[in-house]
Write an enzyme that holds these catalytic residues in place. Structure first.
Site, PDB file in Angstrom:
ATOM      1  N   THR A   1       0.837  -1.203   0.000  1.00  0.00           N
ATOM      2  CA  THR A   1       0.000   0.000   0.000  1.00  0.00           C
ATOM      3  C   THR A   1       0.872   1.253   0.000  1.00  0.00           C
ATOM      4  O   THR A   1       0.630   2.192  -0.757  1.00  0.00           O
ATOM      5  CB  THR A   1      -0.911   0.013   1.247  1.00  0.00           C
ATOM      6  OG1 THR A   1      -1.755  -1.137   1.188  1.00  0.00           O
ATOM      7  CG2 THR A   1      -1.765   1.261   1.305  1.00  0.00           C
TER       8      THR A   1
ATOM      9  N   HIS B   1      22.313  27.910  12.771  1.00  0.00           N
ATOM     10  CA  HIS B   1      21.476  29.110  12.651  1.00  0.00           C
ATOM     11  C   HIS B   1      21.681  29.732  11.267  1.00  0.00           C
ATOM     12  O   HIS B   1      22.826  29.840  10.825  1.00  0.00           O
ATOM     13  CB  HIS B   1      21.880  30.118  13.725  1.00  0.00           C
ATOM     14  CG  HIS B   1      21.159  31.418  13.613  1.00  0.00           C
ATOM     15  ND1 HIS B   1      19.856  31.581  14.015  1.00  0.00           N
ATOM     16  CD2 HIS B   1      21.556  32.627  13.121  1.00  0.00           C
ATOM     17  CE1 HIS B   1      19.483  32.828  13.795  1.00  0.00           C
ATOM     18  NE2 HIS B   1      20.486  33.488  13.247  1.00  0.00           N
TER      19      HIS B   1
END
Ligand code: NAI
Length: 462
Positions: free
Chosen positions: A44, A440
């Site tokens: 599936t 960052h």
């Protein structure tokens, strides 16, 4: 028929994520594996589930980005969705991955039999093409299919399940989605973005039962902004088609005229027709194969994994069960899958991802939870990409400082979950994690900052 019998260490019925993971892992450990599959390998997830559904959601994301490009100073005139092209692309992605998987299985020496298999008992699987496989051990992993409801015969025209939605060449102008679970919400998100008028009807009082309501509220706000109508606490009673439309009746007496109805009310295990007369594998009243903590069924040497057993119906849980069962077969120590800490990823816009306990669940289990939340409004990367609706929430224990749960809603939440999943499963403390540097500017800083705040001191999180 003795000449057609093939002997293996392990024979597997069903080559979805659970079955093929067991095959790949077992073969890499030197086991001789035979596997029977009636469809293409991948199950599936690859053929009719995770992969094609996420490709649709990606089409929706690309379209959304293009329509939002003007905010970045890029003018695009009148973008149009040609869903037939998207459908072809989806199929190309599926075909490529299916070919790759089949090749990998061949290269590991796994023998795949294409046909309907029946587990006959005594380690024997017969295949509709005439062969018989005999294994020292047997794994049954025949998966699940969409559940339907009385009064809604799936005809592919008015009434569809996820199987039929993923084959559409054109999206309906209006659609009612029955069931506000994971499938219902993912389809609602994609179909609304691609231009359908979407209504969700959920029998329970809320969408996405089991998911932290705080996360779901962010998704609902976005759904409403994008024109999705939500009815909760009401079931459906029937529908009557006429021409291009059908009238759907709800249990509260109201009705709704739509082009199509998508039934997304859960999935049922495929156990019918897979056991022959000499097999003695117990099946529960709900249709799930009954297993013990090692995935062994009531018949010694016969195991069952994946959607066929009553555990979380997720491809990655099937992978984990496939690995665990092979370790058991090899006589190795196998750490049981901890179902309370599996990663959940919901690919709606905005995405939702979580692992471990909510604050409420933590309290129910006797912890003294402390919670910190970092809204993405203060995250540089979220501002840069222009998607600030969302947050990271971390639940820890006040006494031991152990991280119990990580819950994320917002852009790329499904990709951001991994460190949170590891922290929860490693039973890390907030101090252990707070020590690490987060790059960052990134969205992943939000997790690091939230954990940091749980130490009692913080940088940006209040
Ligand atoms: P689900 O169990 O998540 O949700 C079905 C929803 O339908 C429930 O909220 C239920 O209350 C509601 N419902 C049931 N009968 C109803 C009725 N007659 N009228 C209105 N509402 C009704 O099942 P879903 O969404 O079909 O997904 C099936 C499985 O596939 C789930 O276990 C899910 O975890 C898995 N899946 C996971 C994905 C992911 O992790 N991203 C994506 C797609 C499926």
């Amino acid at each position: 028929m003795l000449s057609e019998e093939q002997a293996f260490d392990v024979v597997i019925l069903g080559a979805g994520p659970a079955g093929y993971a067991a095959a790949l892992y077992g073969a890499s450990a030197g086991l001789k594996i035979g596997i029977v599959e009636r469809d293409r390998v991948g199950g599936t997830c690859l053929q009719r589930g995770c992969v094609p559904a996420k490709e649709y959601l990606e089409t929706a994301a690309v379209y959304r980005s293009i329509r939002g490009a003007v905010e970045f100073g890029i003018t695009v005139s009148d973008p149009v969705v040609d869903f037939a092209v998207s459908q072809k692309r989806k199929q190309a992605v599926v075909d490529k991955l299916t070919g790759g998987l089949a090749g990998l299985m061949r290269s590991r020496g796994i023998v795949t039999y294409a046909g309907d298999g029946v587990y006959e008992g005594d380690g024997r699987i017969t295949v509709s093409t005439g062969e018989t496989l005999v294994g020292d051990k047997v794994i049954i992993s025949t998966g699940s299919r969409p559940r339907t409801i009385p009064g809604f015969e799936v005809d592919g025209r008015y009434v569809l399940t996820s199987d039929e939605v993923l084959l559409l060449e054109e999206l309906p102008k209006s659609v009612a989605i029955v069931g506000g679970g994971v499938i219902g919400c993912e389809f609602a998100s994609a179909m609304a973005d691609l231009g359908s008028k979407v209504t969700i009807i959920e029998a329970l009082p809320r969408l996405l039962p089991g998911v932290d309501q705080d996360l779901v509220d962010v998704m609902i706000r976005s759904f409403k902004k994008r024109g999705i109508t939500i009815h909760t606490g009401v079931g459906v009673t029937g529908h009557s088609p006429s021409g291009e439309e059908t009238t759907l009746t709800l249990a509260d007496g109201s009705s709704l005229v739509v082009n199509q109805i998508v039934i997304a009310v859960g999935r049922q295990p495929n156990f019918e027709g897979i056991f022959g007369g000499r097999a003695s594998v117990a099946v529960s009243d709900r249709g799930f194969v009954v297993v013990d903590g090692s995935y062994q069924t009531s018949e010694p040497g016969v195991y069952a994994i994946g959607d066929l057993i009553e555990t979380a119906q997720l491809a990655h849980v099937g992978f984990a069960e496939g690995v665990a069962v092979i370790k058991t077969i090899l006589g190795e120590e196998s750490i049981p899958v901890d179902y309370s800490r599996v990663p959940w990823c919901i690919y709606t816009h905005p995405e939702i991802a979580f692992a471990g306990l909510t604050e409420e669940q933590a309290r129910e289990r006797g912890y003294d939870p402390v919670v910190k939340k970092d809204p993405l409004g203060g995250n540089s990367r979220a501002r840069i990409i222009g998607e600030v609706d969302g947050f990271v929430k971390v639940v820890a224990d006040r006494v031991t400082h152990q991280i119990l749960g990580v819950h994320i809603v917002g852009p790329w939440a499904t990709e951001l979950l991994s460190p949170g999943y590891l922290a929860v499963n490693w039973e890390a403390s907030v101090e252990e994690l707070a020590h690490f540097i987060q790059p960052h500017p990134t969205l992943s800083e939000a997790f690091g900052e939230t954990v940091f705040a749980l130490t009692g001191r913080s940088l940006h999180v209040g």
